[in-house]
Enzyme design. Structure first.
Site, PDB file in Angstrom:
ATOM      1  N   HIS A  70      45.877  34.369  28.825  1.00  9.90           N
ATOM      2  CA  HIS A  70      46.114  35.598  28.071  1.00  9.90           C
ATOM      3  C   HIS A  70      46.501  35.277  26.630  1.00  9.90           C
ATOM      4  CE1 HIS A  70      48.216  39.281  26.901  1.00  9.90           C
ATOM      5  NE2 HIS A  70      49.321  38.565  26.768  1.00  9.90           N
TER       6      HIS A  70
ATOM      7  N   LYS B 180      41.201  37.913  47.733  1.00 15.33           N
ATOM      8  CA  LYS B 180      41.937  38.962  47.012  1.00 15.33           C
ATOM      9  C   LYS B 180      42.397  40.045  47.987  1.00 15.33           C
ATOM     10  CE  LYS B 180      42.404  41.665  42.934  1.00 15.33           C
ATOM     11  NZ  LYS B 180      41.961  42.060  41.605  1.00 15.33           N
TER      12      LYS B 180
ATOM     13  N   ASN C 285      47.599  35.636  39.343  1.00 17.01           N
ATOM     14  CA  ASN C 285      47.698  35.388  37.901  1.00 17.01           C
ATOM     15  C   ASN C 285      47.528  33.915  37.544  1.00 17.01           C
ATOM     16  OD1 ASN C 285      48.118  38.068  37.095  1.00 17.01           O
ATOM     17  ND2 ASN C 285      50.229  37.933  37.826  1.00 17.01           N
TER      18      ASN C 285
ATOM     19  N   ARG D  11      45.625  65.407  38.736  1.00 22.22           N
ATOM     20  CA  ARG D  11      46.683  64.652  39.440  1.00 22.22           C
ATOM     21  C   ARG D  11      46.132  63.700  40.494  1.00 22.22           C
ATOM     22  NH1 ARG D  11      49.452  69.530  38.986  1.00 22.22           N
ATOM     23  NH2 ARG D  11      50.907  69.406  37.244  1.00 22.22           N
TER      24      ARG D  11
ATOM     25  N   LYS E  28      44.101  48.152  40.630  1.00 24.70           N
ATOM     26  CA  LYS E  28      44.768  48.216  39.326  1.00 24.70           C
ATOM     27  C   LYS E  28      43.832  48.889  38.331  1.00 24.70           C
ATOM     28  CE  LYS E  28      47.666  44.121  39.221  1.00 24.70           C
ATOM     29  NZ  LYS E  28      47.922  42.938  38.388  1.00 24.70           N
TER      30      LYS E  28
ATOM     31  N   HIS F 252      37.246  36.826  28.842  1.00 25.12           N
ATOM     32  CA  HIS F 252      38.407  36.768  29.728  1.00 25.12           C
ATOM     33  C   HIS F 252      38.286  35.575  30.696  1.00 25.12           C
ATOM     34  CE1 HIS F 252      41.685  38.208  32.231  1.00 25.12           C
ATOM     35  NE2 HIS F 252      40.894  38.133  33.283  1.00 25.12           N
TER      36      HIS F 252
ATOM     37  N   HIS G  42      46.298  32.853  34.172  1.00 26.36           N
ATOM     38  CA  HIS G  42      46.256  34.023  33.300  1.00 26.36           C
ATOM     39  C   HIS G  42      47.355  34.034  32.241  1.00 26.36           C
ATOM     40  CE1 HIS G  42      43.294  35.348  36.138  1.00 26.36           C
ATOM     41  NE2 HIS G  42      43.108  36.489  35.515  1.00 26.36           N
TER      42      HIS G  42
ATOM     43  N   GLU H  33      37.100  33.314  37.847  1.00 32.99           N
ATOM     44  CA  GLU H  33      37.923  33.997  38.857  1.00 32.99           C
ATOM     45  C   GLU H  33      37.542  33.526  40.266  1.00 32.99           C
ATOM     46  OE1 GLU H  33      40.445  35.713  37.947  1.00 32.99           O
ATOM     47  OE2 GLU H  33      40.000  36.619  35.996  1.00 32.99           O
TER      48      GLU H  33
ATOM     49  N   GLU I 109      52.135  44.224  43.735  1.00 34.27           N
ATOM     50  CA  GLU I 109      52.521  43.047  42.975  1.00 34.27           C
ATOM     51  C   GLU I 109      54.030  42.831  42.889  1.00 34.27           C
ATOM     52  OE1 GLU I 109      49.877  41.381  39.745  1.00 34.27           O
ATOM     53  OE2 GLU I 109      51.593  42.031  38.589  1.00 34.27           O
TER      54      GLU I 109
ATOM     55  N   ARG J 288      51.187  38.718  45.340  1.00 35.70           N
ATOM     56  CA  ARG J 288      50.070  39.102  44.468  1.00 35.70           C
ATOM     57  C   ARG J 288      50.154  38.420  43.110  1.00 35.70           C
ATOM     58  NH1 ARG J 288      47.165  45.067  43.850  1.00 35.70           N
ATOM     59  NH2 ARG J 288      45.631  44.374  42.316  1.00 35.70           N
TER      60      ARG J 288
HETATM   61  N1  NAD Z   1      41.778  45.869  37.448  1.00 27.55           N
HETATM   62  C1  NAD Z   1      41.890  44.596  37.689  1.00 27.55           C
HETATM   63  O1  NAD Z   1      42.459  44.177  38.695  1.00 27.55           O
HETATM   64  C2  NAD Z   1      41.286  43.624  36.719  1.00 27.55           C
HETATM   65  C3  NAD Z   1      41.152  42.283  37.090  1.00 27.55           C
HETATM   66  C4  NAD Z   1      40.515  41.416  36.204  1.00 27.55           C
HETATM   67  C5  NAD Z   1      40.048  41.898  34.984  1.00 27.55           C
HETATM   68  N2  NAD Z   1      40.208  43.206  34.675  1.00 27.55           N
HETATM   69  C6  NAD Z   1      39.714  43.737  33.395  1.00 27.55           C
HETATM   70  O2  NAD Z   1      38.302  43.611  33.396  1.00 27.55           O
HETATM   71  C7  NAD Z   1      37.853  43.548  32.044  1.00 27.55           C
HETATM   72  C8  NAD Z   1      36.801  42.477  31.928  1.00 27.55           C
HETATM   73  O3  NAD Z   1      35.719  42.818  32.774  1.00 27.55           O
HETATM   74  P1  NAD Z   1      34.223  42.372  32.450  1.00 27.55           P
HETATM   75  O4  NAD Z   1      34.195  40.932  32.166  1.00 27.55           O
HETATM   76  O5  NAD Z   1      33.373  42.912  33.529  1.00 27.55           O
HETATM   77  O6  NAD Z   1      33.976  43.093  31.048  1.00 27.55           O
HETATM   78  P2  NAD Z   1      33.040  44.296  30.547  1.00 27.55           P
HETATM   79  O7  NAD Z   1      33.179  45.482  31.381  1.00 27.55           O
HETATM   80  O8  NAD Z   1      33.348  44.444  29.098  1.00 27.55           O
HETATM   81  O9  NAD Z   1      31.579  43.716  30.715  1.00 27.55           O
HETATM   82  C9  NAD Z   1      31.157  42.608  29.932  1.00 27.55           C
HETATM   83  C10 NAD Z   1      29.890  42.950  29.150  1.00 27.55           C
HETATM   84  O10 NAD Z   1      28.776  42.996  30.031  1.00 27.55           O
HETATM   85  C11 NAD Z   1      28.072  44.233  29.883  1.00 27.55           C
HETATM   86  N3  NAD Z   1      27.498  44.514  31.202  1.00 27.55           N
HETATM   87  C12 NAD Z   1      28.158  44.888  32.322  1.00 27.55           C
HETATM   88  N4  NAD Z   1      27.327  44.880  33.365  1.00 27.55           N
HETATM   89  C13 NAD Z   1      26.106  44.527  32.918  1.00 27.55           C
HETATM   90  C14 NAD Z   1      24.845  44.326  33.529  1.00 27.55           C
HETATM   91  N5  NAD Z   1      24.683  44.411  34.848  1.00 27.55           N
HETATM   92  N6  NAD Z   1      23.799  43.991  32.739  1.00 27.55           N
HETATM   93  C15 NAD Z   1      23.965  43.838  31.407  1.00 27.55           C
HETATM   94  N7  NAD Z   1      25.144  43.967  30.772  1.00 27.55           N
HETATM   95  C16 NAD Z   1      26.203  44.308  31.519  1.00 27.55           C
HETATM   96  C17 NAD Z   1      29.111  45.183  29.397  1.00 27.55           C
HETATM   97  O11 NAD Z   1      28.502  46.266  28.712  1.00 27.55           O
HETATM   98  C18 NAD Z   1      29.923  44.311  28.459  1.00 27.55           C
HETATM   99  O12 NAD Z   1      29.269  44.172  27.235  1.00 27.55           O
HETATM  100  C19 NAD Z   1      39.079  43.318  31.206  1.00 27.55           C
HETATM  101  O13 NAD Z   1      39.393  44.505  30.521  1.00 27.55           O
HETATM  102  C20 NAD Z   1      40.166  42.963  32.196  1.00 27.55           C
HETATM  103  O14 NAD Z   1      41.442  43.390  31.775  1.00 27.55           O
HETATM  104  C21 NAD Z   1      40.807  44.074  35.515  1.00 27.55           C
END
Ligand code: NAD
Length: 516
Positions: free
Chosen positions: A410, A385, A403, A279, A301, A423, A406, A343, A395, A399
């Site tokens: 998206h 942020k 977006n 929990r 999030k 992304h 986005h 971003e 949000e 907030r």
């Molecule tokens: N929670 C939030 O507020 C929020 C905001 C924006 C995006 N997101 C989410 O984040 C995700 C995208 O994040 P991302 O771009 O970091 O993707 P990811 O976590 O898939 O990382 C991208 C790639 O880089 C690799 N990688 C990560 N760190 C590395 C490093 N230091 N060295 C070598 N390889 C590395 C990963 O294995 C992956 O293949 C999406 O799912 C999106 O929905 C969440």
């Protein structure tokens, strides 16, 4: 580029030693010293108990707020605040935004010894111990919102040295009362994990195959280690269940902390696992992609994807700490790092002219991955942020601005098939689309749109929107989870610092994007 020097404000309860530490710190840094209570007394021409008597606590707080805010216009100083100054939210938020706010801390017994019988302290009259203890509890959410908490036991010179050290770091507070945390940004900072874990029970460290090297390097012997499959396609409830099961099989209890060592995918999954395990247990972030550092690791999030779309199931769960170490970006694919810059552009556009100009100045250094420029960009993006999240953690209003880019982004990402377009690349194209909506709505001028495209292109991001706009994109825009009835809440940009949220039909968005 280093930040301009800011005043350092020392906060904390009465008896913690704010005045003596401030004196030692001012001497150490060669800065002017301001003792807020002394200044209020001098300006009022009477001692504080007399002000309380004549004007009540309300009158005193008004004087205190005005005097504290006025110091922001002075050359960088060391300011000893009153114990209650930061309980006034507008004052606290200004000091956080424009100064460096440090909370000095000491156990109740130490404070009591220092305040003695409470003479000259109107708030302690009668029963110092009970009153001080109640004040501490009441003020805890305000003291928690600071750039750093510093142990105030020992001699003032030693404490001043600790304050001086943290005051030079790139630290961005996310002020959320008792849920506050600090994003710490610096080379090698991932190695602070052991220190941060000391306050919790058994750690559960989550990574993917590309980040296990950092996880293994940082994991203490007692850690539970979970390795998830990589990438967006694996952002599933099964991955969350892996974390739950491995943690539970290892016998963790509610003092456990789940730590994400990875990009946004690992962060969102580990965060949701932490929100729901037993929990809810604590959560920590060691983001390893630029996107995760500037965006996904901040704001709480968490969640995972379902057949019907991305991030459709999740929870808000704030981390206890975020350690951003740009050294780990050295192993990240260049294209992934560049995608994260989208971003950064988005935050700068939300922030205003100064932030956009700083990015324009640093564009080449950022593209080359230079540390100083990268740390500065992470810091500014996180500050934007944090400011927005502090105003609207769940949000409901402002907030939504995050977006920007986005909604169409998206649609482009989904239409291309998740994974085909990163992304961040989709967000860059989405911002180009949003600018077209801004032009059609009259909120943006042509030079704003050209400026944004030029900046995105200089940072290596895609801006070739037209060839990517096909019929497949729009149904995904329609299914955006931020829609309201048949309208999407579209973030329409103008010049830097000017954005508005407008409910729009997808048909009108499409007409604006395809029509120009
Ligand atoms: N929670 C939030 O507020 C929020 C905001 C924006 C995006 N997101 C989410 O984040 C995700 C995208 O994040 P991302 O771009 O970091 O993707 P990811 O976590 O898939 O990382 C991208 C790639 O880089 C690799 N990688 C990560 N760190 C590395 C490093 N230091 N060295 C070598 N390889 C590395 C990963 O294995 C992956 O293949 C999406 O799912 C999106 O929905 C969440």
């Amino acid at each position: 580029m280093s930040e301009p020097e800011r005043s350092i404000f020392l906060s904390g309860p009465m008896g913690v030693g704010k005045s003596s530490v401030a004196r030692a710190l001012a001497e150490r840094l060669g800065r002017p010293l301001v003792d807020l209570d002394a200044r209020i007394e001098a300006e009022a021409g009477q001692p504080i108990p007399a002000i309380f008597e004549r004007e009540g606590e309300t009158g005193f707080r008004r004087r205190e707020a005005d005097t504290a805010i006025a110091t922001l216009a002075e050359p960088p100083a060391v300011v000893a605040l009153g114990g209650g100054t930061v309980t006034q939210t507008p004052v606290r938020r200004r000091l956080l935004a424009e100064g460096i706010l440090i909370s000095l801390e000491a156990p109740l017994a130490v404070l009591l010894e220092r305040v003695g019988g409470g003479e000259g302290r109107p708030l302690l009259e009668g029963a110092p111990e009970a009153r001080l203890s109640a004040l501490l509890a009441e003020r805890a959410p305000a003291y928690a919102e600071c750039h750093a908490r510093v142990d105030a036991q020992g001699n003032p010179e030693g404490i001043a040295a600790r304050v001086a050290a943290v005051a030079t770091e790139a630290r961005v507070p996310v002020p959320l009362g008792l849920q506050s945390y600090v994003v710490e940004i610096g080379l090698g900072y991932r190695h602070r994990l052991a220190e941060r874990l000391a306050a919790f029970g058994r750690p559960v460290l989550v990574a993917d195959p590309n980040t296990v090297r950092y996880r293994d390097e940082l994991a203490p012997p007692r850690a539970v280690q979970v390795t998830l499959d990589e990438g967006e396609a694996n952002k599933t409830v099964d991955a969350v269940a892996r974390i739950w099961d491995e943690a539970l099989d290892a016998g963790v209890d509610r003092r456990a902390i789940v730590v994400a060592v990875g990009g946004g995918v690992v962060g969102d999954l580990a965060g949701f696992a932490a929100a729901s395990l037993l929990r809810g247990v604590a959560f920590g972030q060691v983001p390893t992609t630029l996107l995760a550092m500037v965006d996904s690791s901040v704001g709480g999030k968490t969640g995972f994807n379902r057949r019907a779309g991305k991030n459709l199931v999740g929870a808000f769960h704030q981390p206890a700490f975020v350690l951003c170490d740009p050294e780990v970006l050295g192993t990240l694919e260049r294209a992934e790092r560049i995608a994260g810059l989208a971003e950064v552009v988005k935050s700068a556009w939300l922030e205003g002219e100064g932030a956009v100009a700083a990015l324009e100045r640093d564009a080449e250094a950022l593209l080359a991955g230079e540390s100083e420029a990268t740390i500065g960009a992470i810091r500014r993006s996180v500050a934007t942020k944090a400011r927005i999240v502090a105003e609207d953690a769940r949000e409901k209003g402002v907030r939504m601005h995050l977006n920007l880019g986005h909604t169409v982004g998206h649609g482009l990402e989904a239409a291309a098939g998740y994974g085909a377009l990163r992304h961040g690349e989709a967000v860059a194209l989405g911002m180009v689309a949003a600018m077209r909506v801004g032009l059609a709505a009259g909120t943006a001028e042509r030079p704003d749109a050209e400026r944004m495209e030029r900046l995105l292109a200089r940072l290596g991001l895609p801006i070739d929107l037209d060839p990517r706009l096909d019929d497949a994109v729009w149904p995904f825009v329609q299914s955006d989870k931020k829609r309201q009835g048949d309208r999407v809440r579209f973030v329409v940009p103008g010049a830097p610092g000017r954005v508005a949220v407008q409910p729009m039909t997808v048909a009108s968005v499409r007409a604006a994007v395809e029509g120009s």
